[in-house]
Design an enzyme around this catalytic site. Sequence first.
Site, PDB file in Angstrom:
ATOM      1  N   GLY A  51      -3.795  -2.625  -3.425  1.00  0.00           N
ATOM      2  CA  GLY A  51      -3.529  -1.193  -3.445  1.00  0.00           C
ATOM      3  C   GLY A  51      -3.189  -0.748  -4.849  1.00  0.00           C
ATOM      4  O   GLY A  51      -2.606  -1.519  -5.621  1.00  0.00           O
ATOM      5  N   GLN A  56       0.426   4.546 -10.932  1.00  0.00           N
ATOM      6  CA  GLN A  56       0.279   3.246 -11.593  1.00  0.00           C
ATOM      7  C   GLN A  56      -0.793   3.252 -12.684  1.00  0.00           C
ATOM      8  O   GLN A  56      -0.810   2.367 -13.535  1.00  0.00           O
ATOM      9  CB  GLN A  56      -0.061   2.155 -10.572  1.00  0.00           C
ATOM     10  N   CYS A 110       4.139  -6.345  -7.021  1.00  0.00           N
ATOM     11  CA  CYS A 110       3.616  -5.045  -7.442  1.00  0.00           C
ATOM     12  C   CYS A 110       2.901  -5.234  -8.779  1.00  0.00           C
ATOM     13  O   CYS A 110       3.427  -5.911  -9.661  1.00  0.00           O
ATOM     14  CB  CYS A 110       4.771  -4.057  -7.585  1.00  0.00           C
ATOM     15  N   LEU A 111       1.736  -4.639  -8.913  1.00  0.00           N
ATOM     16  CA  LEU A 111       0.983  -4.757 -10.174  1.00  0.00           C
ATOM     17  C   LEU A 111       1.757  -4.137 -11.342  1.00  0.00           C
ATOM     18  O   LEU A 111       1.493  -4.467 -12.494  1.00  0.00           O
ATOM     19  CB  LEU A 111      -0.390  -4.091 -10.042  1.00  0.00           C
ATOM     20  N   HIS A 152       4.257   0.404   0.768  1.00  0.00           N
ATOM     21  CA  HIS A 152       4.443   0.138  -0.668  1.00  0.00           C
ATOM     22  C   HIS A 152       3.771   1.241  -1.510  1.00  0.00           C
ATOM     23  O   HIS A 152       4.375   1.775  -2.442  1.00  0.00           O
ATOM     24  CB  HIS A 152       3.851  -1.243  -0.982  1.00  0.00           C
ATOM     25  N   GLU A 153       2.531   1.573  -1.144  1.00  0.00           N
ATOM     26  CA  GLU A 153       1.792   2.585  -1.931  1.00  0.00           C
ATOM     27  C   GLU A 153       2.381   3.974  -1.713  1.00  0.00           C
ATOM     28  O   GLU A 153       2.485   4.769  -2.664  1.00  0.00           O
ATOM     29  CB  GLU A 153       0.301   2.570  -1.568  1.00  0.00           C
ATOM     30  N   HIS A 156       5.267   4.465  -3.907  1.00  0.00           N
ATOM     31  CA  HIS A 156       4.921   4.777  -5.299  1.00  0.00           C
ATOM     32  C   HIS A 156       4.824   6.286  -5.515  1.00  0.00           C
ATOM     33  O   HIS A 156       5.165   6.785  -6.587  1.00  0.00           O
ATOM     34  CB  HIS A 156       3.573   4.140  -5.677  1.00  0.00           C
TER      35      HIS A 156
HETATM   36 ZN    ZN Z   1       3.186  -1.410  -6.487  1.00  0.00          ZN
END
Ligand code: ZN
Length: 182
Positions: A51, A56, A110-111, A152-153, A156
């Site tokens: 995701g 991000q 998380c990226l 999670h997304e 964000h």
């Molecule tokens: Zn993330």
Amino acid sequence: MSDAHPNIVQVGHPVLRRRAQAVDVDWIGTPEFDKLVDLMVDTMREAPGVGVAAPQVGVSKQMFVFEDRYGGDDEEDAATRERPVVPLEVVVNPTLDPVGDHIVKFYEGCLSINGFAAVVPRHKMVRVRALDRKGEPIELEWQGWPARILQHEYDHLQGTLYIDRMNSKTYSTVENLGDDDD
Ligand code: ZN
């Protein structure tokens, strides 16, 4: 520790802590919108990740993409985490509601917090209402791993990161994950 993807902003960048702005429906389907969606999808696949939310990639908009092409590869993943293959979804201006009150705990990363992971409690099942890439209403209902990705997304877009919800004693580098089992 592998390097973060160059398109992905890292924790500490203020865009990750801002509530993202709603997408103007008239903007959906414009070349600029499509370019952002393509950037998010390409970045997610290259990272690789399951995701990516617009903040991000440095854009404060209420939209994210998610896809799990690797789900189901691993029997343990498929059974324990309930990780099926998830087709690509483009999610714009979402609302999210838990379905039931069952909470599950698993490691997630998380990226934008490259190289780390922690145990995060999440709703087992959620429902997301949103618009898709064409501006059509969609309703997604998932349980297990895809439900975790959605939460999670969605977080964000509110300026929330998993580190705000984690069991902090489980916070670990990815390299050190699983040392308890040795
Ligand atoms: Zn993330």
